[in-house]
Design an enzyme around this catalytic site. Structure first.
Site, PDB file in Angstrom:
ATOM      1  N   ARG A  52      32.437  21.050  35.001  1.00  0.00           N
ATOM      2  CA  ARG A  52      31.104  20.502  34.735  1.00  0.00           C
ATOM      3  C   ARG A  52      30.468  20.030  36.034  1.00  0.00           C
ATOM      4  NH1 ARG A  52      31.788  16.651  30.798  1.00  0.00           N
ATOM      5  NH2 ARG A  52      31.816  15.076  32.421  1.00  0.00           N
ATOM      6  N   ASP A 177       8.803  17.507  46.006  1.00  0.00           N
ATOM      7  CA  ASP A 177       8.939  18.788  45.313  1.00  0.00           C
ATOM      8  C   ASP A 177       8.381  19.851  46.256  1.00  0.00           C
ATOM      9  OD1 ASP A 177       8.668  21.072  43.778  1.00  0.00           O
ATOM     10  OD2 ASP A 177       8.019  20.013  41.975  1.00  0.00           O
TER      11      ASP A 177
HETATM   12  C1  LIG Z   1       8.716  25.428  37.844  1.00  0.00           C
HETATM   13  C2  LIG Z   1       8.528  24.170  38.589  1.00  0.00           C
HETATM   14  C3  LIG Z   1       9.288  23.027  38.296  1.00  0.00           C
HETATM   15  C4  LIG Z   1      10.305  23.003  37.180  1.00  0.00           C
HETATM   16  O1  LIG Z   1      11.378  23.865  37.438  1.00  0.00           O
HETATM   17  P1  LIG Z   1      12.201  24.633  36.288  1.00  0.00           P
HETATM   18  O2  LIG Z   1      13.173  25.422  37.080  1.00  0.00           O
HETATM   19  O3  LIG Z   1      11.237  25.445  35.493  1.00  0.00           O
HETATM   20  O4  LIG Z   1      12.859  23.570  35.460  1.00  0.00           O
HETATM   21  C5  LIG Z   1       9.071  21.895  39.072  1.00  0.00           C
HETATM   22  N1  LIG Z   1       8.152  21.870  40.057  1.00  0.00           N
HETATM   23  C6  LIG Z   1       7.400  22.948  40.361  1.00  0.00           C
HETATM   24  C7  LIG Z   1       6.414  22.872  41.468  1.00  0.00           C
HETATM   25  C8  LIG Z   1       7.561  24.125  39.637  1.00  0.00           C
HETATM   26  O5  LIG Z   1       6.800  25.188  39.927  1.00  0.00           O
END
Ligand SMILES: *Cc1c(COP(=O)(O)O)cnc(C)c1O
Length: 383
Positions: A52, A177
Site C-alpha cells: 500500500r 499546482d
Molecule cells: C486534472 C488536474 C488536477 C486533478 O488531477 P487528476 O489526476 O484528474 O486527479 C489538478 N490540477 C490541475 C491543474 C489539473 O489539470
C-alpha cells in the site's frame, strides 16, 4: 547516469539511465507483489513491508520527478486529486489556508465542501495579486498558500517567488499546482516553493491513458512525514502498471511539452485578432496580464494550454466545439491529441469561465491542421 552532470532532457529520455540489476533490461519490470518476505531475524532489510505504500514500480518515476523538480523527495499518488488533497490533510483542523479564486475546479469544490467541513479555514483570494495576498495572510495562523500557475481556465499567472517571500515571512508554506507548466517550463522549488503538485494524468504521462498524481518536496521535514503518512494510511497509491506507463510517458516529456508550447503560441497569435474571436487568453501573448512574470518564470515557452472566447456568446462557442473534426471534444489536457471544451458547462455555478470560453489543450498534430480545423468550425458557427 549521474543526474547532476546531465541536462534534464537526458534524465527524462533515459529515465535516469536505470538498468534492471537482475536481467540488464533497459526498461523496468512491473512489480505486482503486495507483500514482501520478512528476514528470519524478524527484520525487513529490503525496506519494504506491504505494497500500500512500498512498491518498487514507483521508484523510477519518483526519482525522475525528484531530479526534474530539484527536490528532496517525490511521491506518486493514485490521482492528482489524491496528491493535492494530501497536502491539505497533512494540516490540522483550525489551520488557515489561502487558495486562488481561479484554480482547478474539482479541487476548489473539495476545498469549499470537504476541507472546510473537516475544519480547515479556507479563503479563496486572487493569489496573483501580491497586495491582496499580503492583506489576507494571517501571521502564525495561515499555514498554507496554494497556487496554480498558469491557472485553469483563464491561465492567470502568479509570481511564485514573490508569493513565497510574503508567505514565508508570515510563517506559511507554499504549494504549487504545476500541472500546466510541467518541470520543462517552471521549477517552483527553485523559486522557493515548499511543495510542487502534478496531475501526472496530464503532461507527465501525456497519453490520456493513466490517472496519476505526484508531489515533490523541497525538504523532508516533519510536515512532509505527515504527507507520507496520509498516502500510506488513506492508501491513495498508484497501481504498478500505471506507474510503469507513467515512467514511459515521462521519457518523452520534453519534446512533447516543447512542441505543444510552440504550437499553442502559434494558435494564440493566429486567433488573437480574428473576426470570430472576442479574446484569446494565453500567457505567451505580450498583451496578456502576467505575460512579463510568465516570461521570467517560465523557460522556453508558455505551455500548451489556452482559451478562446468566441464572438456570439455561449451558443456560438458551443456550436464551434460541435463543428470541429480534428480537435476532440473532451475534458482533460496534456495528451498527444488536441482537446476542446466548453468550460462553463463542465464547471457549473461559481465558475470564473465566461460562457463564450472554449479551453484548448494543444497536442502533437500539425499546427496548420489544428488552425484550419478551428477556423472552419468558427466560420460554420457564425454563418
Ligand atoms: C486534472 C488536474 C488536477 C486533478 O488531477 P487528476 O489526476 O484528474 O486527479 C489538478 N490540477 C490541475 C491543474 C489539473 O489539470
Amino acid at each position: 547516469m549521474n543526474p547532476k552532470n546531465v541536462k534534464p532532457e537526458s534524465i527524462a529520455a533515459q529515465a535516469l539511465g536505470w538498468v534492471d540489476e537482475a536481467t540488464r533490461a533497459i526498461a523496468p519490470p512491473i512489480h505486482t507483489a503486495t507483500t514482501y518476505l520478512r528476514d528470519p531475524d524478524n527484520q525487513y532489510r529490503s525496506g519494504r513491508v506491504y505494497a500500500r505504500d512500498h512498491n518498487p514500480s514507483f521508484d523510477q518515476a519518483e526519482a525522475m520527478l525528484r531530479e526534474l523538480e530539484q527536490g528532496e523527495e517525490a511521491l506518486l499518488f493514485s490521482s492528482g486529486m489524491a496528491a493535492a488533497t494530501a497536502v491539505f490533510l497533512a494540516l490540522s483542523p483550525g489551520d488557515h489556508v489561502l487558495a486562488p479564486r481561479v484554480m482547478y475546479w474539482s479541487l476548489r469544490n473539495w476545498l469549499m465542501k470537504f476541507a472546510t467541513h473537516w475544519g480547515l479555514r479556507v479563503e479563496l483570494i486572487d493569489t496573483h495579486d501580491i497586495d491582496e495576498l499580503k492583506r489576507r495572510l494571517q501571521p502564525g495562523k495561515t499555514r498554507l498558500v496554494w497556487l496554480e500557475t498558469p491557472a485553469n481556465p483563464l491561465w492567470t499567472i502568479t509570481d511564485i517567488a514573490a508569493v513565497c517571500e510574503a508567505a514565508h515571512a508570515a510563517g506559511a508554506r507554499v504549494a504549487v499546482d504545476s500541472t500546466v507548466a510541467t518541470p520543462v517550463l517552471t521549477l517552483p522549488l527553485t523559486l522557493d516553493a515548499d511543495v510542487v503538485m502534478h496531475s501526472a494524468t496530464k503532461y507527465l504521462n501525456g497519453h490520456s491513458d493513466v490517472i496519476a498524481g505526484a508531489l515533490v518536496t523541497k525538504r523532508k521535514d516533519e510536515y512532509w512525514q505527515r504527507v507520507r503518512a496520509v498516502r500510506a494510511q488513506i492508501g491513495g497509491v498508484l497501481g504498478p502498471f500505471e506507474a510503469w506507463l507513467l515512467t514511459r510517458g515521462m521519457r518523452t516529456l520534453f519534446p512533447r511539452v516543447r512542441h505543444a508550447s510552440a504550437a499553442a503560441q502559434r494558435i494564440a497569435e493566429h486567433f488573437a485578432n480574428h473576426a470570430n474571436i472576442r479574446e484569446v487568453m494565453y500567457p505567451g501573448l505580450p498583451g496578456f496580464p502576467g505575460h512579463d512574470i510568465a516570461a521570467r518564470q517560465m523557460q522556453g515557452g508558455f505551455g500548451g494550454m489556452l482559451s478562446i472566447c468566441v464572438r456570439g456568446g455561449e451558443t456560438a462557442a458551443i456550436a464551434t466545439a460541435a463543428n470541429v473534426n480534428l480537435w476532440k471534444r473532451a475534458t482533460s489536457l496534456g495528451g498527444v491529441e488536441s482537446l476542446i471544451e466548453h468550460r462553463a458547462s463542465v464547471e457549473g455555478a461559481g465558475t470564473p469561465a465566461p460562457v463564450d470560453l472554449l479551453r484548448l489543450s494543444v497536442g502533437l498534430e500539425h499546427v496548420d491542421d489544428l488552425i484550419a480545423d478551428l477556423d472552419a468550425a468558427l466560420e460554420q458557427a457564425h454563418e
